[in-house]
Scaffold this motif. Structure first.
Motif, mmCIF file in Angstrom:
data_model
loop_
_atom_site.group_PDB
_atom_site.id
_atom_site.type_symbol
_atom_site.label_atom_id
_atom_site.label_comp_id
_atom_site.label_asym_id
_atom_site.label_seq_id
_atom_site.Cartn_x
_atom_site.Cartn_y
_atom_site.Cartn_z
ATOM 1 N N GLN A 189 -0.847 -6.528 -13.945
ATOM 2 C CA GLN A 189 0.514 -6.064 -13.669
ATOM 3 C C GLN A 189 1.508 -7.204 -13.496
ATOM 4 N N ARG A 218 5.013 -0.219 -8.693
ATOM 5 C CA ARG A 218 6.099 0.664 -8.287
ATOM 6 C C ARG A 218 7.335 -0.169 -7.966
ATOM 7 N N CYS A 233 2.839 -3.831 -6.033
ATOM 8 C CA CYS A 233 1.632 -3.391 -6.718
ATOM 9 C C CYS A 233 0.620 -2.908 -5.683
ATOM 10 N N GLN A 234 0.019 -1.766 -5.962
ATOM 11 C CA GLN A 234 -1.029 -1.234 -5.107
ATOM 12 C C GLN A 234 -2.282 -2.107 -5.247
ATOM 13 N N THR A 245 -1.428 0.170 -9.484
ATOM 14 C CA THR A 245 -0.180 0.822 -9.876
ATOM 15 C C THR A 245 1.021 -0.033 -9.479
ATOM 16 N N ASP A 265 0.841 -1.192 0.000
ATOM 17 C CA ASP A 265 0.000 0.000 0.000
ATOM 18 C C ASP A 265 0.878 1.245 0.000
ATOM 19 N N TYR A 266 1.123 1.776 -1.191
ATOM 20 C CA TYR A 266 1.909 2.995 -1.338
ATOM 21 C C TYR A 266 1.035 4.243 -1.289
ATOM 22 N N GLY A 267 -0.288 4.054 -1.326
ATOM 23 C CA GLY A 267 -1.181 5.187 -1.478
ATOM 24 C C GLY A 267 -1.349 5.596 -2.929
ATOM 25 N N ASP A 268 -0.914 4.735 -3.857
ATOM 26 C CA ASP A 268 -1.045 4.999 -5.289
ATOM 27 C C ASP A 268 -2.436 4.581 -5.780
ATOM 28 N N PRO A 269 -2.809 4.961 -6.981
ATOM 29 C CA PRO A 269 -4.054 4.447 -7.549
ATOM 30 C C PRO A 269 -4.019 2.912 -7.607
#
Length: 203
Positions: free
Chosen positions: A142, A78, A123-124, A76, A69-73
């Protein structure tokens, strides 16, 4: 003398919690798609936490797939490298396995055995609260891009993967393979997905 770096490619997470299974599905797909050199170990780390420490200590290069959980959509991808990896693993805990793996990295560093190369391909998630569910489409999409990124890192570490020309050995039992797992899932009417909020919330 063989000086090839020892590489550990680790998928962590829980297949039973929807997008939490992203990391495990990635390493399974990598094993199916590619043949890797003998110095590369592909492993389903599941939620084993500190039990993974001996394997991490033995590696010169560590690549981890995980849902983070990166806070990305949602959906996503990363890529995080080096000293940033432990920080991102602990940014926002989604489950106990992330706490456990952060402890693995901290313990390896304390012992002076942290791999010199660290990569996290995360991955989010879209959905976690679906007990027995599989990956959501945005996360499943992804897997291919994540494998492409992983292959680039492996090539950079002198451990280039080659497309498979034979049947891949399975990392998990056939019944846990994504196609079989999804095909065997009961309908919403036949299986409890979310539980009763009155009992889950508590007082």
């Amino acid at each position: 003398m063989d000086t090839s770096p020892r590489v550990l490619v680790l998928g962590i997470g829980n297949l039973l919690w929807a997008d939490e299974g992203f990391g495990v599905r990635c390493v399974e797909a990598l094993a199916e798609r590619y043949s890797v050199p003998p110095q590369v170990t592909l492993m389903d780390g599941g939620t084993q936490g500190l039990y993974l420490l001996p394997y991490v200590e033995e590696a010169d290069c560590l690549l981890v797939f995980d849902a983070v959980d990166y806070g990305d959509p949602p959906g996503t991808l990363r890529i995080v490298e080096g000293a940033e990896v432990p920080r991102f693993m602990g940014a926002k805990k989604m489950s106990l396995h992330q706490t456990g793996f952060q402890e693995v990295l901290a313990s390896a560093e304390l012992l002076g055995r942290l791999p010199r190369e660290l990569v996290l391909i995360g991955c989010q998630p879209v959905e976690l609260e679906d007990f027995g569910g599989s990956l959501r489409d945005a996360v499943k999409a992804q897997i291919g891009p994540a494998l492409d990124v992983a292959a680039e890192f492996l090539r950079g570490w002198g451990a280039a993967p080659l497309p498979r020309a034979d049947d891949a050995p399975r990392l998990n039992a056939g019944s846990l393979g994504m196609a079989a797992y999804e095909a065997g899932r009961p309908s919403e009417q036949e299986a409890c997905r979310f539980g009763d909020a009155r009992f889950l919330a508590g007082d």
